[in-house]
Design a protein around this motif. Structure first.
Motif, short mmCIF file in Angstrom:
data_model
loop_
_atom_site.label_atom_id
_atom_site.label_comp_id
_atom_site.label_asym_id
_atom_site.label_seq_id
_atom_site.Cartn_x
_atom_site.Cartn_y
_atom_site.Cartn_z
N GLU A 16 18.96 73.86 -36.29
CA GLU A 16 19.22 74.46 -35.00
C GLU A 16 17.92 74.45 -34.22
OE1 GLU A 16 21.01 78.34 -35.05
OE2 GLU A 16 20.64 78.64 -32.93
N LEU A 17 17.94 73.79 -33.06
CA LEU A 17 16.74 73.70 -32.23
C LEU A 17 16.40 75.07 -31.64
CD1 LEU A 17 17.46 70.41 -30.24
CD2 LEU A 17 15.89 70.72 -32.16
N PRO A 18 15.12 75.36 -31.47
CA PRO A 18 14.73 76.65 -30.89
C PRO A 18 15.15 76.82 -29.43
CG PRO A 18 12.78 75.33 -31.45
CD PRO A 18 13.97 74.57 -31.92
N VAL A 19 15.13 75.75 -28.63
CA VAL A 19 15.50 75.83 -27.22
C VAL A 19 16.82 75.12 -26.99
CG1 VAL A 19 14.81 75.28 -24.84
CG2 VAL A 19 13.07 75.94 -26.54
N ILE A 81 15.57 61.98 -27.22
CA ILE A 81 14.37 62.60 -27.81
C ILE A 81 13.32 62.84 -26.73
CG2 ILE A 81 12.51 62.34 -29.51
CD1 ILE A 81 15.31 62.84 -30.74
N GLU A 82 13.16 61.89 -25.81
CA GLU A 82 12.21 62.06 -24.70
C GLU A 82 12.58 63.25 -23.83
OE1 GLU A 82 12.24 58.43 -22.51
OE2 GLU A 82 11.18 57.30 -24.05
N GLY A 83 13.86 63.59 -23.77
CA GLY A 83 14.33 64.69 -22.93
C GLY A 83 14.25 66.06 -23.57
N THR A 86 9.29 70.62 -25.36
CA THR A 86 8.20 70.49 -26.31
C THR A 86 8.42 71.30 -27.60
OG1 THR A 86 6.68 70.00 -24.52
CG2 THR A 86 5.70 70.69 -26.59
N PRO A 87 8.89 72.56 -27.54
CA PRO A 87 9.12 73.29 -28.80
C PRO A 87 10.15 72.61 -29.71
CG PRO A 87 9.14 74.82 -26.95
CD PRO A 87 9.13 73.42 -26.38
N ASP A 88 11.16 71.98 -29.10
CA ASP A 88 12.18 71.29 -29.89
C ASP A 88 11.61 70.02 -30.52
OD1 ASP A 88 14.09 73.22 -29.35
OD2 ASP A 88 14.86 72.14 -27.60
N LEU A 89 10.78 69.29 -29.78
CA LEU A 89 10.14 68.10 -30.33
C LEU A 89 9.25 68.49 -31.50
CD1 LEU A 89 9.62 65.04 -30.16
CD2 LEU A 89 7.70 65.57 -28.64
#
Length: 130
Positions: A16-19, A81-83, A86-89
């Motif tokens: 689960e992504l943070p953002v 992925i480029e979209g 930053t916290p999710d990357l």
């Protein structure tokens, strides 16, 4: 010869992504899966001209090749992925490292209040899952 199911080998991990990734329609996608990388996942992008021009782009290609699902996004492409925020990357980079270098998604942590040592699943699985 044994199968993945017979050996208990885990090759795909839910997260689960943070953002969350926001698509063109404004829908937020947070839940996804990432699989373990194969040798070709790390070799093939090295031939990509975008990586030759900018080594940091290797991360984008690796994550797009190994992220198998992200919400209802039809395909996880380098553009997706480029979209990411930053916290999710950063989250996916850490998850990739844990899966492919350590073979798991658990991290040792210490409670700042009581100093108790315990582990958490950084992939966001339910409590008690391994």
């Amino acid at each position: 010869m044994s199968t993945v199911a017979e050996t208990g080998l885990r090759t795909e991990f839910a997260f689960e992504l943070p953002v969350g990734y926001v698509d063109d329609d404004g829908q937020v996608h947070k839940h996804g899966t990432m699989r373990m990388a194969r040798a070709r996942d790390e070799i093939a992008p090295l031939r990509d001209p975008r990586v030759r021009d900018n080594e940091a782009y290797l991360t984008v290609l690796l994550l797009s090749r190994t992220t198998t699902q992200l919400g209802t996004v039809p395909s996880v492409t380098p553009a997706v992925i480029e979209g990411l925020f930053t916290p999710d990357l950063a989250f996916l980079q850490d998850l990739y490292r844990r899966i492919n270098q350590e073979g798991h998604t658990r991290a040792a942590v210490v409670c700042p209040a009581c100093r108790h040592d315990f582990s958490v699943d950084v992939a966001g699985g339910a409590a008690g899952e391994s």
